[in-house]
Design a protein around this motif. Structure first.
Motif, PDB file in Angstrom:
ATOM      1  N   MET A   1      -1.000   3.843  -1.532  1.00 34.88           N
ATOM      2  CA  MET A   1      -1.734   4.386  -0.400  1.00 34.88           C
ATOM      3  C   MET A   1      -2.645   3.312   0.208  1.00 34.88           C
ATOM      4  SD  MET A   1      -2.072   7.217   1.229  1.00 34.88           S
ATOM      5  CE  MET A   1      -3.082   8.517   1.781  1.00 34.88           C
ATOM      6  N   LYS A   2      -3.337   2.563  -0.658  1.00 30.78           N
ATOM      7  CA  LYS A   2      -4.227   1.520  -0.152  1.00 30.78           C
ATOM      8  C   LYS A   2      -3.444   0.399   0.523  1.00 30.78           C
ATOM      9  CE  LYS A   2      -8.147   2.249  -3.187  1.00 30.78           C
ATOM     10  NZ  LYS A   2      -9.059   1.650  -4.143  1.00 30.78           N
ATOM     11  N   THR A   4      -0.633   0.747   2.138  1.00 35.72           N
ATOM     12  CA  THR A   4      -0.198   1.259   3.440  1.00 35.72           C
ATOM     13  C   THR A   4      -1.331   1.171   4.450  1.00 35.72           C
ATOM     14  OG1 THR A   4       1.301   2.782   2.322  1.00 35.72           O
ATOM     15  CG2 THR A   4       0.791   3.249   4.617  1.00 35.72           C
ATOM     16  N   ARG A   5      -2.525   1.549   4.044  1.00 36.97           N
ATOM     17  CA  ARG A   5      -3.675   1.457   4.946  1.00 36.97           C
ATOM     18  C   ARG A   5      -3.972   0.011   5.312  1.00 36.97           C
ATOM     19  NH1 ARG A   5      -8.052   5.905   2.802  1.00 36.97           N
ATOM     20  NH2 ARG A   5      -6.739   7.709   3.224  1.00 36.97           N
ATOM     21  N   ALA A   6      -3.875  -0.873   4.331  1.00 38.10           N
ATOM     22  CA  ALA A   6      -4.132  -2.284   4.603  1.00 38.10           C
ATOM     23  C   ALA A   6      -3.100  -2.831   5.586  1.00 38.10           C
ATOM     24  CB  ALA A   6      -4.120  -3.085   3.302  1.00 38.10           C
ATOM     25  N   ALA A   8      -1.407  -1.091   7.799  1.00 43.66           N
ATOM     26  CA  ALA A   8      -1.698  -0.507   9.111  1.00 43.66           C
ATOM     27  C   ALA A   8      -2.877  -1.216   9.765  1.00 43.66           C
ATOM     28  CB  ALA A   8      -1.988   0.987   8.968  1.00 43.66           C
ATOM     29  N   GLY A   9      -3.888  -1.545   8.977  1.00 45.76           N
ATOM     30  CA  GLY A   9      -5.048  -2.263   9.520  1.00 45.76           C
ATOM     31  C   GLY A   9      -4.689  -3.646  10.019  1.00 45.76           C
ATOM     32  N   THR A  11      -1.712  -4.694  10.945  1.00 50.17           N
ATOM     33  CA  THR A  11      -0.858  -4.524  12.132  1.00 50.17           C
ATOM     34  C   THR A  11      -1.702  -4.197  13.358  1.00 50.17           C
ATOM     35  OG1 THR A  11       0.934  -3.729  10.722  1.00 50.17           O
ATOM     36  CG2 THR A  11       1.099  -3.251  13.076  1.00 50.17           C
TER      37      THR A  11
END
Length: 145
Positions: A1-2, A4-6, A8-9, A11
């Motif tokens: 999960m972390k 994926t967030r990283a 997305a950030g 990108t």
């Protein structure tokens, strides 16, 4: 999960960099900044409050299954309207008929009808499937087959 967030950030930051680099070539930067500021004011002052109000009204009226789809439809309709506003509000007749030659009001209305139809289909699908699916364990004494 972390991770994926990283991702997305990173990108998002990369895309912001691309956007900022494109602004370097703009001759009328004040016009772009005015448009962006207007978009923020329109979103925060009109669209977001309407979406939240619709969610509150639907919750009080017992339409909890409608809240998500209606809020989503309002968000999409608001974003489409914001993008379409420059051509919808353009000043009167043009000297050159090839500039903005399409029926923008008609196309905008078609987009709004499409949003409403998709929302109706989502609501109908939820109601149809809601009565046929179960979540959680079967009641005691229920036949497993």
């Amino acid at each position: 999960m972390k991770a994926t967030r990283a991702l997305a950030g990173v990108t998002g930051l990369a895309l912001m960099g691309v956007g900022a680099s494109l602004l370097l070539d703009v001759r009328e930067l004040t016009g772009v900044l005015l448009w962006l500021g207007g978009a923020v004011v329109l979103h925060d002052g009109l669209i977001a409050p309407l979406v939240l109000l619709a969610g509150l009204v639907l919750m009080r009226g017992g339409g909890s299954g409608l809240r998500g789809p209606v809020r989503g439809a309002l968000t999409v309709a608001g974003a489409l309207t914001m993008v379409a506003l420059p051509v919808l509000l353009r000043p009167g007749p043009r000297a050159n008929s090839s500039v903005l030659p399409l029926d923008y009001w008609g196309n905008w209305l078609l987009a709004m009808v499409a949003v409403a139809m998709v929302t109706g289909l989502v609501v109908a699908g939820r109601r149809f499937l809601g009565g046929r699916t179960t979540t959680g364990p079967a009641p005691k004494g229920a036949d497993p087959d």
